[in-house]
Design a protein around this motif. Sequence first.
Motif: not given
Length: 330
Positions: A250-271
Amino acid sequence: MPLLQIDATPLGPRLHDAAQPLLSTLRRALVRPGPVIIMTHGFKFEPGHPNACPHTHILSLAPKSGTWKAKSWPRGLGFGAGNRDEGLAIGFGWSARGSIWDAYKQAEQAGFCLADLVSMIRRVAPDRPVHLMAHSMGARVALGALPRLRAGAIGRVLLLNGAEFGTAARAAIESDAGRAAEIISVTTRENDLFDFLMERLISAPEHGDRSLAQALPQRQNTLTVQLDHPDTLPSLERTGFRVAPGRARFYCHWSTYLREGLFDFYRALLREPQHVTLSRLRAQLPDMPDPRWSRVLPWPKPGMATLPFFSRQPQARLSSGGITSSTMNQ
């Protein structure tokens, strides 16, 4: 020097745990080509705190904290690999302990400091792209900096489960720097409880105002990405980013940076903002987030029978004379 640790202080931005002048340190650090990505945390962190210093936690290249939430943001964004053009990561710490009201007030002051830091970077390296990434109440810090900056000072602002109100976001987005930037809000319904509590505990700028997950102003330069919408992860995978589903029921405040694969997406967004454009993402992703609590009370799909409180249509009810029709007062 791929990472600088900087804190918001009453005297302005200062190097964390170091006496060197900030401006001269920035001049040396900005020799390395590449983007400048400033990352900031949310509630309960405080620079120098023995157990809650962000610079030994998520803002570190090698987190010392043993908690499951200590995932290195700089590493995830591509810093520390030794690449010549990796740019400069800045971990921006601010005092976010005490009560939630204290932290919310401190976040405003930290936003002033962040604006000062960005202005210093622009003086040293006026042509370098500068992006912001923030989690939770750090969104208030990042958005609060925009009205104090010139147009073009910031490229992208990436907000993860941002703990701020839509009205405050609107003021930031309508500023000179806000209109020139791109603001991406990453949310999940796993954060509904935290959004709900913020709205009940903190006085909103306007009556009925809601958190960013439901109230980010829709503009050409804004985008909401709801990770747990049924269509989001398949859409991201078609775009080239495979992101794991959330683990929490149900609840997780940190899911937006703990999920596997998310930083590939974020890295592309910012780089690679020129390749991962908002128009491309908008064409792929769902255009509306799911309603709040839909993770707990699944929202009915078209054609499904609905509970009365899910509908504004006339509802059937039993009476002593049989079934009659009545309309709910909404």
